[in-house]
Design a protein around this motif. Sequence first.
Motif, PDB file in Angstrom:
ATOM      1  N   MET A   1      65.920  45.419  24.868  1.00 36.42           N
ATOM      2  CA  MET A   1      64.935  44.831  25.992  1.00 36.42           C
ATOM      3  C   MET A   1      63.564  44.307  25.012  1.00 36.42           C
ATOM      4  O   MET A   1      63.648  44.662  24.002  1.00 36.42           O
ATOM      5  CB  MET A   1      64.364  46.219  26.653  1.00 36.42           C
ATOM      6  CG  MET A   1      63.551  46.901  25.705  1.00 36.42           C
ATOM      7  SD  MET A   1      62.802  48.542  26.463  1.00 36.42           S
ATOM      8  CE  MET A   1      61.413  47.525  27.423  1.00 36.42           C
ATOM      9  N   GLN A   2      62.929  43.368  25.897  1.00 37.58           N
ATOM     10  CA  GLN A   2      62.049  42.535  25.307  1.00 37.58           C
ATOM     11  C   GLN A   2      60.807  43.485  25.584  1.00 37.58           C
ATOM     12  O   GLN A   2      60.361  43.864  26.533  1.00 37.58           O
ATOM     13  CB  GLN A   2      61.921  41.244  26.128  1.00 37.58           C
ATOM     14  CG  GLN A   2      61.024  40.369  25.444  1.00 37.58           C
ATOM     15  CD  GLN A   2      60.993  39.987  23.975  1.00 37.58           C
ATOM     16  OE1 GLN A   2      62.044  39.725  23.573  1.00 37.58           O
ATOM     17  NE2 GLN A   2      60.026  39.816  23.363  1.00 37.58           N
ATOM     18  N   CYS A   3      59.962  43.977  24.375  1.00 39.11           N
ATOM     19  CA  CYS A   3      58.673  44.521  24.523  1.00 39.11           C
ATOM     20  C   CYS A   3      57.734  43.609  24.575  1.00 39.11           C
ATOM     21  O   CYS A   3      57.459  42.802  23.615  1.00 39.11           O
ATOM     22  CB  CYS A   3      58.796  45.859  23.349  1.00 39.11           C
ATOM     23  SG  CYS A   3      59.881  46.923  23.624  1.00 39.11           S
ATOM     24  N   THR A   4      56.959  43.689  25.657  1.00 36.47           N
ATOM     25  CA  THR A   4      55.731  42.935  25.794  1.00 36.47           C
ATOM     26  C   THR A   4      54.586  44.105  25.990  1.00 36.47           C
ATOM     27  O   THR A   4      54.923  44.805  26.696  1.00 36.47           O
ATOM     28  CB  THR A   4      55.755  41.840  26.804  1.00 36.47           C
ATOM     29  OG1 THR A   4      56.230  42.555  28.100  1.00 36.47           O
ATOM     30  CG2 THR A   4      56.820  40.940  26.603  1.00 36.47           C
ATOM     31  N   PRO A   5      53.329  43.751  25.641  1.00 37.73           N
ATOM     32  CA  PRO A   5      52.199  44.576  25.941  1.00 37.73           C
ATOM     33  C   PRO A   5      51.779  44.757  27.103  1.00 37.73           C
ATOM     34  O   PRO A   5      51.954  43.861  28.221  1.00 37.73           O
ATOM     35  CB  PRO A   5      51.067  43.744  25.019  1.00 37.73           C
ATOM     36  CG  PRO A   5      51.751  42.910  24.000  1.00 37.73           C
ATOM     37  CD  PRO A   5      52.937  42.522  24.875  1.00 37.73           C
TER      38      PRO A   5
END
Length: 221
Positions: A1-5
């Motif tokens: 998965m792409q982790c973004t703040p």
Amino acid sequence: MQCTPPSSPVPLLPRASPPALPAPSVGEAAVRDDETVTAWALAARSGDADAIECFIRATQNDVRRYVARLSNDPQGADDLVQETYLRALRSLPRFEGRASARTWLLTIARRTVVDRLRFNAARPRVSDTDDWQSAAERAQTAQLPGFDEGVALSQLLDRLPYERREAFVLTQMLGLPYAEAAVVAGCPVGTVRSRVARARESLICQLETAERDAVRMPVAA
């Protein structure tokens, strides 16, 4: 998965049951942005599964390296990592972000290791060598097949006193500022600096001794 703040702070909700830890992502670089990691930890307080996974993925490499070096038990590191995150997830609802989440997590990891060491010390010993594989690795010299710099560093670090080894790993291997390392270790900043300096001196001395010994060794025909 792409982790973004997280785009906005997440309100604190009742404690959720700890989820299973995600498997490490091969080749995924650990996130070194402490503000982002702390934002994920704050979002994870509500039980946000995505935030929890991002928080773990961003910090698990540091936690594993820290507990492995601190406990001097690479084979038992996975159990210590698991226990560290279980404790951290139980404590997340009380995390307020006053310190970075990485520092907060490593403090929990340190307590986990200390508890394990105390437990092991209280157990009756059934053998003079608890871990024959580690003992074999420590006995291996640079001239033998399979030797690499990682094994060499492990051998050198294993010989350091516990406090110096911890200070060196936190600051020189995990890259924590001295002030944050002091928080994790529970001692003044000056003490951390002194321990790191003495650790460096010891490592240099060990390297010089190993080099002299290697020169004296007869070359096989």
